[in-house]
Design an enzyme around this catalytic site. Structure first.
Site, PDB file in Angstrom:
ATOM      1  N   GLY A   1      14.297   6.496   1.844  1.00 30.42           N
ATOM      2  CA  GLY A   1      14.333   5.048   1.617  1.00 30.42           C
ATOM      3  C   GLY A   1      13.264   4.535   0.683  1.00 30.42           C
TER       4      GLY A   1
ATOM      5  N   ARG B   1       5.598 -12.215   6.807  1.00 31.75           N
ATOM      6  CA  ARG B   1       6.053 -10.823   6.853  1.00 31.75           C
ATOM      7  C   ARG B   1       5.584 -10.135   8.142  1.00 31.75           C
ATOM      8  NH1 ARG B   1       4.428  -7.840   1.557  1.00 31.75           N
ATOM      9  NH2 ARG B   1       5.310  -6.110   2.737  1.00 31.75           N
TER      10      ARG B   1
ATOM     11  N   HIS C   1      -0.291   2.507   1.594  1.00 30.45           N
ATOM     12  CA  HIS C   1      -0.449   1.156   1.059  1.00 30.45           C
ATOM     13  C   HIS C   1      -1.033   0.184   2.085  1.00 30.45           C
ATOM     14  CE1 HIS C   1       2.804   2.235  -2.142  1.00 30.45           C
ATOM     15  NE2 HIS C   1       1.605   2.658  -2.483  1.00 30.45           N
TER      16      HIS C   1
ATOM     17  N   SER D   1      12.380   3.827  -3.570  1.00 29.59           N
ATOM     18  CA  SER D   1      12.904   3.828  -4.937  1.00 29.59           C
ATOM     19  C   SER D   1      12.124   4.813  -5.806  1.00 29.59           C
ATOM     20  CB  SER D   1      12.848   2.422  -5.531  1.00 29.59           C
ATOM     21  OG  SER D   1      11.539   1.913  -5.449  1.00 29.59           O
TER      22      SER D   1
ATOM     23  N   ASN E   1       5.003   2.059   3.765  1.00 33.66           N
ATOM     24  CA  ASN E   1       5.270   0.797   4.454  1.00 33.66           C
ATOM     25  C   ASN E   1       4.012   0.257   5.117  1.00 33.66           C
ATOM     26  OD1 ASN E   1       7.866   1.166   3.634  1.00 33.66           O
ATOM     27  ND2 ASN E   1       8.601   1.938   5.595  1.00 33.66           N
ATOM     28  N   VAL E   2       3.949  -1.065   5.196  1.00 42.08           N
ATOM     29  CA  VAL E   2       2.773  -1.715   5.780  1.00 42.08           C
ATOM     30  C   VAL E   2       3.073  -2.207   7.196  1.00 42.08           C
ATOM     31  CG1 VAL E   2       1.734  -2.307   3.559  1.00 42.08           C
ATOM     32  CG2 VAL E   2       3.401  -3.873   4.581  1.00 42.08           C
TER      33      VAL E   2
ATOM     34  N   TYR F   1       2.091 -13.373   3.867  1.00 41.19           N
ATOM     35  CA  TYR F   1       1.871 -12.136   4.622  1.00 41.19           C
ATOM     36  C   TYR F   1       2.002 -12.364   6.127  1.00 41.19           C
ATOM     37  CZ  TYR F   1       0.908  -9.309   0.566  1.00 41.19           C
ATOM     38  OH  TYR F   1       1.056  -8.617  -0.611  1.00 41.19           O
TER      39      TYR F   1
ATOM     40  N   ASN G   1      18.945   8.186   0.668  1.00 37.05           N
ATOM     41  CA  ASN G   1      19.041   6.817   0.153  1.00 37.05           C
ATOM     42  C   ASN G   1      20.522   6.449   0.029  1.00 37.05           C
ATOM     43  OD1 ASN G   1      18.684   4.447  -1.675  1.00 37.05           O
ATOM     44  ND2 ASN G   1      16.595   5.239  -1.861  1.00 37.05           N
TER      45      ASN G   1
HETATM   46  P1  NAD Z   1      11.634  -0.507  -2.847  1.00 36.35           P
HETATM   47  O1  NAD Z   1      12.073  -1.876  -2.423  1.00 36.35           O
HETATM   48  O2  NAD Z   1      11.198  -0.293  -4.229  1.00 36.35           O
HETATM   49  O3  NAD Z   1      12.839   0.515  -2.569  1.00 36.35           O
HETATM   50  C1  NAD Z   1      13.563   0.493  -1.372  1.00 36.35           C
HETATM   51  C2  NAD Z   1      14.533   1.653  -1.416  1.00 36.35           C
HETATM   52  O4  NAD Z   1      15.178   1.704  -0.154  1.00 36.35           O
HETATM   53  C3  NAD Z   1      15.642   1.545  -2.470  1.00 36.35           C
HETATM   54  O5  NAD Z   1      15.746   2.772  -3.151  1.00 36.35           O
HETATM   55  C4  NAD Z   1      16.897   1.270  -1.633  1.00 36.35           C
HETATM   56  O6  NAD Z   1      18.066   1.810  -2.211  1.00 36.35           O
HETATM   57  C5  NAD Z   1      16.556   1.977  -0.360  1.00 36.35           C
HETATM   58  N1  NAD Z   1      17.267   1.515   0.824  1.00 36.35           N
HETATM   59  C6  NAD Z   1      17.791   0.292   1.107  1.00 36.35           C
HETATM   60  N2  NAD Z   1      18.365   0.295   2.325  1.00 36.35           N
HETATM   61  C7  NAD Z   1      18.203   1.556   2.824  1.00 36.35           C
HETATM   62  C8  NAD Z   1      18.575   2.184   4.046  1.00 36.35           C
HETATM   63  N3  NAD Z   1      19.231   1.547   5.017  1.00 36.35           N
HETATM   64  N4  NAD Z   1      18.247   3.486   4.210  1.00 36.35           N
HETATM   65  C9  NAD Z   1      17.576   4.176   3.243  1.00 36.35           C
HETATM   66  N5  NAD Z   1      17.212   3.618   2.078  1.00 36.35           N
HETATM   67  C10 NAD Z   1      17.503   2.321   1.874  1.00 36.35           C
HETATM   68  O7  NAD Z   1      10.514  -0.058  -1.809  1.00 36.35           O
HETATM   69  P2  NAD Z   1       9.543   1.169  -1.875  1.00 36.35           P
HETATM   70  O8  NAD Z   1      10.182   2.352  -2.519  1.00 36.35           O
HETATM   71  O9  NAD Z   1       8.948   1.313  -0.535  1.00 36.35           O
HETATM   72  O10 NAD Z   1       8.449   0.621  -2.876  1.00 36.35           O
HETATM   73  C11 NAD Z   1       7.361   1.368  -3.023  1.00 36.35           C
HETATM   74  C12 NAD Z   1       6.166   0.680  -2.451  1.00 36.35           C
HETATM   75  O11 NAD Z   1       5.613  -0.179  -3.373  1.00 36.35           O
HETATM   76  C13 NAD Z   1       6.388  -0.219  -1.252  1.00 36.35           C
HETATM   77  O12 NAD Z   1       6.516   0.471  -0.060  1.00 36.35           O
HETATM   78  C14 NAD Z   1       5.204  -1.028  -1.246  1.00 36.35           C
HETATM   79  O13 NAD Z   1       4.177  -0.459  -0.456  1.00 36.35           O
HETATM   80  C15 NAD Z   1       4.805  -1.015  -2.682  1.00 36.35           C
HETATM   81  N6  NAD Z   1       4.887  -2.343  -3.093  1.00 36.35           N
HETATM   82  C16 NAD Z   1       3.875  -3.131  -2.701  1.00 36.35           C
HETATM   83  C17 NAD Z   1       3.902  -4.416  -2.993  1.00 36.35           C
HETATM   84  C18 NAD Z   1       2.772  -5.257  -2.510  1.00 36.35           C
HETATM   85  O14 NAD Z   1       2.995  -6.312  -1.968  1.00 36.35           O
HETATM   86  N7  NAD Z   1       1.560  -4.809  -2.688  1.00 36.35           N
HETATM   87  C19 NAD Z   1       4.938  -4.901  -3.705  1.00 36.35           C
HETATM   88  C20 NAD Z   1       5.979  -4.079  -4.115  1.00 36.35           C
HETATM   89  C21 NAD Z   1       5.936  -2.783  -3.784  1.00 36.35           C
END
Ligand code: NAD
Ligand code: ZN
Length: 250
Positions: free
Chosen positions: A194, A69, A118, A196, A101-102, A66, A220
């Site tokens: 952005g 990150r 989150h 999933s 986002n964090v 972390y 996206n």
């Molecule tokens: P994700 O990685 O699941 O998805 C990222 C998305 O961004 C994808 O759909 C991808 O196509 C898109 N993308 C990539 N480049 C882009 C760009 N330039 N412009 C627009 N979109 C773009 O991330 P998420 O959807 O944020 O996941 C959900 C949440 O789950 C995370 O934000 C996180 O908080 C949480 N999570 C937490 C942990 C943890 O450590 N606790 C782990 C995994 C997920």
């Protein structure tokens, strides 16, 4: 959706929600989670890093990851998507930013009262008593991926200090969740940028917005299935948000 229709909707909107995920920060050089090749979960096992059990089993491995990150975020800059979202707020009567986002890139772009569903990399607390850790965290050169760093200790109970993020299996902060839900249910335009959209309960917000009659737009570069009432703008967040802003408000 034709952007001109969406521009009109934005111009007459009373309340716009920007709901953001890891893809919104991708162009700032912050890796997403699930993208093939570049996503964090390609190289790291979430079960070993992103759960309370993982932290207790190996605090230094988890804290080091972390901190790696957090340093990446400290060195990053907000991109055109963060900036467009902040600017949009000056054109509409009400704007709410709800992020998964964090990082703090929305705040650094000028967005106010950002709802962090989150948690944040920048608000560590004691894993045992929950006391916020307010001392400045060490600043060092970007640690190598996978390097161990001993976490600081709590001044009250000597417990380890943990990252202030929501881990798998943990509840979302209740005030953030209820504020995010209220905004989703009240808004007339909901921009899902952005993400999933597979991590619940956050992924429920676009559905709530849709159910309450809002125009829901997904932005996206990777297309996915949506219902016939929703809209998709295919492209990177910075490009799509900047062009939406220009089209709607000149
Ligand atoms: P994700 O990685 O699941 O998805 C990222 C998305 O961004 C994808 O759909 C991808 O196509 C898109 N993308 C990539 N480049 C882009 C760009 N330039 N412009 C627009 N979109 C773009 O991330 P998420 O959807 O944020 O996941 C959900 C949440 O789950 C995370 O934000 C996180 O908080 C949480 N999570 C937490 C942990 C943890 O450590 N606790 C782990 C995994 C997920
Ligand atoms: Zn403590």
């Amino acid at each position: 959706m034709i952007t001109s229709t969406l521009s009109q909707q934005l111009r007459k909107a009373h309340h716009v929600v920007a709901f953001t995920g890891a893809g919104t920060s991708a162009e700032s050089g912050i890796p997403t989670f699930r993208d093939a090749l570049t996503g964090l979960w390609e190289r790291f096992d979430p079960a070993q890093l992103a759960t309370p059990e993982a932290f207790r089993a190996d605090p230094s491995l988890c804290w080091g990851w972390y901190e790696w990150r957090r340093q990446k975020v400290v060195q990053a800059q907000p991109n055109g998507a963060h900036l467009a979202i902040a600017e949009l707020a000056s054109h509409v009567p009400k704007m709410t930013v709800v992020t998964q986002n964090v990082d703090d890139l929305h705040e650094r772009a000028g967005s106010q009262d950002v709802i962090h569903l989150h948690g944040s990399l920048h608000s560590p607390r004691c894993i045992d008593c929950g006391l916020a850790y307010t001392l400045p965290l060490a600043s060092y050169d970007l640690p190598a991926e996978g390097s161990r760093i001993e976490p600081p200790r709590c001044s009250a109970c000597d417990g380890y200090v943990r990252p202030g993020v929501v881990w798998f299996g943990e509840m979302l902060p209740e005030d953030a969740w209820s504020a995010g839900l209220a905004a989703a249910e009240e808004c007339d335009v909901f921009l899902s940028i952005g993400t999933s959209g597979i991590v619940y309960p956050a992924a429920e917000l676009p559905l709530r917005a849709l159910g309450n009659g809002a125009t829901v737009v997904h932005i996206n570069p990777a297309r996915f299935d949506i219902s016939s009432q929703e809209h998709f703008l295919e492209g990177p967040a910075s490009v799509m948000m900047q062009s939406l802003l220009r089209d709607a408000f000149g």
